[in-house]
Scaffold this active site. Structure first.
Site, short mmCIF file in Angstrom:
data_model
loop_
_atom_site.label_atom_id
_atom_site.label_comp_id
_atom_site.label_asym_id
_atom_site.label_seq_id
_atom_site.Cartn_x
_atom_site.Cartn_y
_atom_site.Cartn_z
N LYS A 80 24.42 103.35 -11.91
CA LYS A 80 24.37 102.52 -13.12
C LYS A 80 25.67 102.77 -13.88
CE LYS A 80 21.43 99.85 -15.43
NZ LYS A 80 20.45 98.89 -14.92
N GLY A 179 5.92 87.57 -23.19
CA GLY A 179 7.33 87.22 -23.01
C GLY A 179 7.50 86.17 -21.94
N VAL A 180 7.76 84.94 -22.38
CA VAL A 180 7.95 83.86 -21.41
C VAL A 180 9.42 83.43 -21.39
CG1 VAL A 180 5.60 83.01 -21.17
CG2 VAL A 180 6.94 82.29 -23.15
N GLY A 181 10.28 84.42 -21.19
CA GLY A 181 11.72 84.17 -21.05
C GLY A 181 12.02 83.85 -19.60
N ASN A 182 13.11 84.39 -19.08
CA ASN A 182 13.51 84.05 -17.71
C ASN A 182 12.44 84.41 -16.68
OD1 ASN A 182 16.07 83.03 -18.37
ND2 ASN A 182 16.86 85.11 -18.60
N VAL A 183 12.00 85.66 -16.68
CA VAL A 183 11.02 86.09 -15.68
C VAL A 183 9.64 85.50 -16.01
CG1 VAL A 183 9.82 88.08 -14.69
CG2 VAL A 183 12.27 88.22 -15.17
N TYR A 185 8.71 82.89 -17.64
CA TYR A 185 8.59 81.44 -17.42
C TYR A 185 8.31 81.13 -15.95
CZ TYR A 185 10.02 76.66 -16.52
OH TYR A 185 10.05 75.38 -16.06
P1 NAD Z 1 14.45 87.30 -21.38
O1 NAD Z 1 15.23 87.80 -22.55
O2 NAD Z 1 14.84 86.01 -20.73
O3 NAD Z 1 12.89 87.13 -21.80
C1 NAD Z 1 12.23 88.02 -22.63
C2 NAD Z 1 11.25 87.22 -23.48
O4 NAD Z 1 10.47 88.14 -24.25
C3 NAD Z 1 11.94 86.29 -24.48
O5 NAD Z 1 11.35 85.01 -24.44
C4 NAD Z 1 11.69 86.97 -25.83
O6 NAD Z 1 11.60 86.05 -26.91
C5 NAD Z 1 10.39 87.66 -25.57
N1 NAD Z 1 10.12 88.82 -26.44
C6 NAD Z 1 11.00 89.73 -26.91
N2 NAD Z 1 10.35 90.63 -27.67
C7 NAD Z 1 9.04 90.29 -27.65
C8 NAD Z 1 7.88 90.84 -28.22
N3 NAD Z 1 7.94 91.93 -29.01
N4 NAD Z 1 6.69 90.23 -27.99
C9 NAD Z 1 6.62 89.13 -27.23
N5 NAD Z 1 7.69 88.55 -26.66
C10 NAD Z 1 8.89 89.13 -26.87
O7 NAD Z 1 14.42 88.51 -20.33
P2 NAD Z 1 14.03 88.44 -18.79
O8 NAD Z 1 15.25 88.35 -17.95
O9 NAD Z 1 12.92 87.49 -18.60
O10 NAD Z 1 13.49 89.93 -18.60
C11 NAD Z 1 12.22 90.30 -19.11
C12 NAD Z 1 11.93 91.76 -18.77
O11 NAD Z 1 11.96 91.91 -17.36
C13 NAD Z 1 12.94 92.75 -19.32
O12 NAD Z 1 12.26 93.95 -19.60
C14 NAD Z 1 13.88 92.98 -18.15
O13 NAD Z 1 14.53 94.23 -18.22
C15 NAD Z 1 12.92 92.93 -16.99
N6 NAD Z 1 13.52 92.57 -15.70
C16 NAD Z 1 14.15 91.38 -15.54
C17 NAD Z 1 14.70 91.05 -14.31
C18 NAD Z 1 15.39 89.73 -14.09
O14 NAD Z 1 15.60 89.36 -12.92
N7 NAD Z 1 15.71 88.98 -15.14
C19 NAD Z 1 14.61 91.95 -13.23
C20 NAD Z 1 13.92 93.16 -13.41
C21 NAD Z 1 13.39 93.46 -14.66
#
Ligand code: NAD
Length: 355
Positions: A80, A179-183, A185
């Site tokens: 890392k 959390g309905v962000g990238n993952v 959703y």
């Molecule tokens: P993202 O920022 O796209 O989505 C996160 C979502 O969580 C957002 O919609 C945000 O508004 C919401 N959020 C933030 N704080 C919140 C809270 N207190 N309560 C409810 N919702 C809240 O991030 P992502 O890429 O979807 O990643 C989500 C998680 O998965 C992170 O912990 C990340 O480290 C982990 N992760 C992601 C990946 C990847 O491929 N993107 C891979 C492994 C792990």
């Protein structure tokens, strides 16, 4: 604690301190273990309060990558990097200077995106070294990993359902997604297509509206997520939300989501969850799809192969849960042991004398 004592505590191989004043670069690369292959892990840009905080973070995160790659069955070690600085100060020069340091390690460390670093930053790094993944698809990279991560989480949820209900079938089951962000959703999309009922919580109204419009479902406010009348809780937002305060509220029989560091305290909260009879899919096991995606990129595989490999998280999650049952321990202990056993076995193979 001295730096060497810290390296000894986690059993690290190497720490590299990088400085290029003209480019505004101060970075630390930590290589934890390369028994299984080159160390891989993202580069995080963060304005750490102290250098000691940056060192602690990079040592902890790089060790986590060793375990994640080992359980996922990849030929990768754990590493890392952190760049110390205000994210608003980032520049092409900063990432190119960082790329030159990576190049100097000749493949012992491969970088990727992490907090506050983007595909564009990876493209800058790529101009100085080939030991970078996750750059934009247009420049030969695998692009956004989150659809692959979500696909792996979906299959991890199916594995947990099979353990609890005897069938992996998602149809008619209910899942609450935090959390309905990238993952989150993409996970909602797969679950909806498979016939699940969905609950969501998010701090972004825009993101909630997007999933409601596309997949239907019910919005939960605040702590309602933890007491949701759902079969599965899927934390996909931030770390530490499963903790001493929230565990007593949980009614679901399964916790399986994509967020990193879901348990506030891995050991105590892992025990508490297990004592309540809740099946917990260890976060680094179920969310390994992103790592599988960049590994595929390194190997030159097509995305279909990454998706197929991420679906294999079904078997990995089941193996870890069954190991925990047979050894009378928590799933976190079982997955940590799985990683250590694989690394020890491969280390023995590599020590083997031929002839
Ligand atoms: P993202 O920022 O796209 O989505 C996160 C979502 O969580 C957002 O919609 C945000 O508004 C919401 N959020 C933030 N704080 C919140 C809270 N207190 N309560 C409810 N919702 C809240 O991030 P992502 O890429 O979807 O990643 C989500 C998680 O998965 C992170 O912990 C990340 O480290 C982990 N992760 C992601 C990946 C990847 O491929 N993107 C891979 C492994 C792990």
């Amino acid at each position: 604690m001295s730096l060497f004592d810290q390296m000894t505590a986690f059993d690290h191989e190497q720490i590299v301190f990088c400085r290029n004043e003209a480019a505004g670069l101060r970075a630390i690369i930590a290589i934890h273990n390369t028994t299984l292959g080159p160390s891989l892990g993202g580069v995080r840009l963060w304005d750490y309060a102290t250098e000691a905080d940056a060192v602690r973070d990079v040592l902890r995160l790089s060790r986590g990558m060793t375990y994640k790659a080992a359980v996922a069955g990849l030929d990768l070690g754990g590493g890392k990097a952190v760049i110390i600085g205000d994210p608003s100060t980032k520049s092409e020069a900063m990432f190119r200077a960082f790329g030159r340091y990576i190049e100097s390690l000749a493949g012992r460390y491969v970088t990727a995106e992490d907090m506050n670093t983007t595909v564009e930053d990876m493209d800058h790094i790529r101009r100085e070294t080939r030991f970078v993944t996750g750059s934009a698809s247009a420049s030969g990279g695998s692009g956004d990993p989150s659809p692959v991560t979500a696909w792996g989480v979906f299959h991890g949820i199916r594995a947990c359902l099979e353990v609890v209900h005897g069938s992996p079938d998602v149809a008619g089951r209910s899942v609450a997604i935090q959390g309905v962000g990238n993952v989150g959703y993409h996970l909602a999309r797969h679950l909806h297509e498979a016939g699940a009922r969905l609950f969501y919580t998010d701090i972004s109204g825009r993101r909630l509206n997007r999933v409601l419009e596309q997949f239907g479902g019910t919005v939960l406010e605040g702590d309602e997520f933890y007491s949701a009348p759902a079969d599965v809780l899927a934390p996909c937002a931030i770390g530490g939300t499963i903790n001493a305060r929230t565990i007593p509220m949980i009614r679901a029989k399964v916790i399986a989501g994509g967020a990193n560091n879901q348990l506030d305290d891995e050991l105590h909260d892992g025990d508490a969850v297990s004592e309540r009879g809740i099946v917990y899919a260890p976060d680094y096991v179920i969310n390994a799809g992103g790592l599988i995606n960049v590994y595929s990129e390194l190997k030159g595989y097509p995305r279909d192969k990454a998706l197929a490999d991420a679906a294999g998280i079904f078997n990995t999650v089941k193996r870890v849960i069954n190991k925990a049952k047979s050894e009378g321990t928590t799933t976190i202990h079982a997955s940590n042991r799985t990683a250590e056993e694989r690394i020890e076995a491969v280390a023995r193979v590599k020590r083997m004398h031929l002839g």
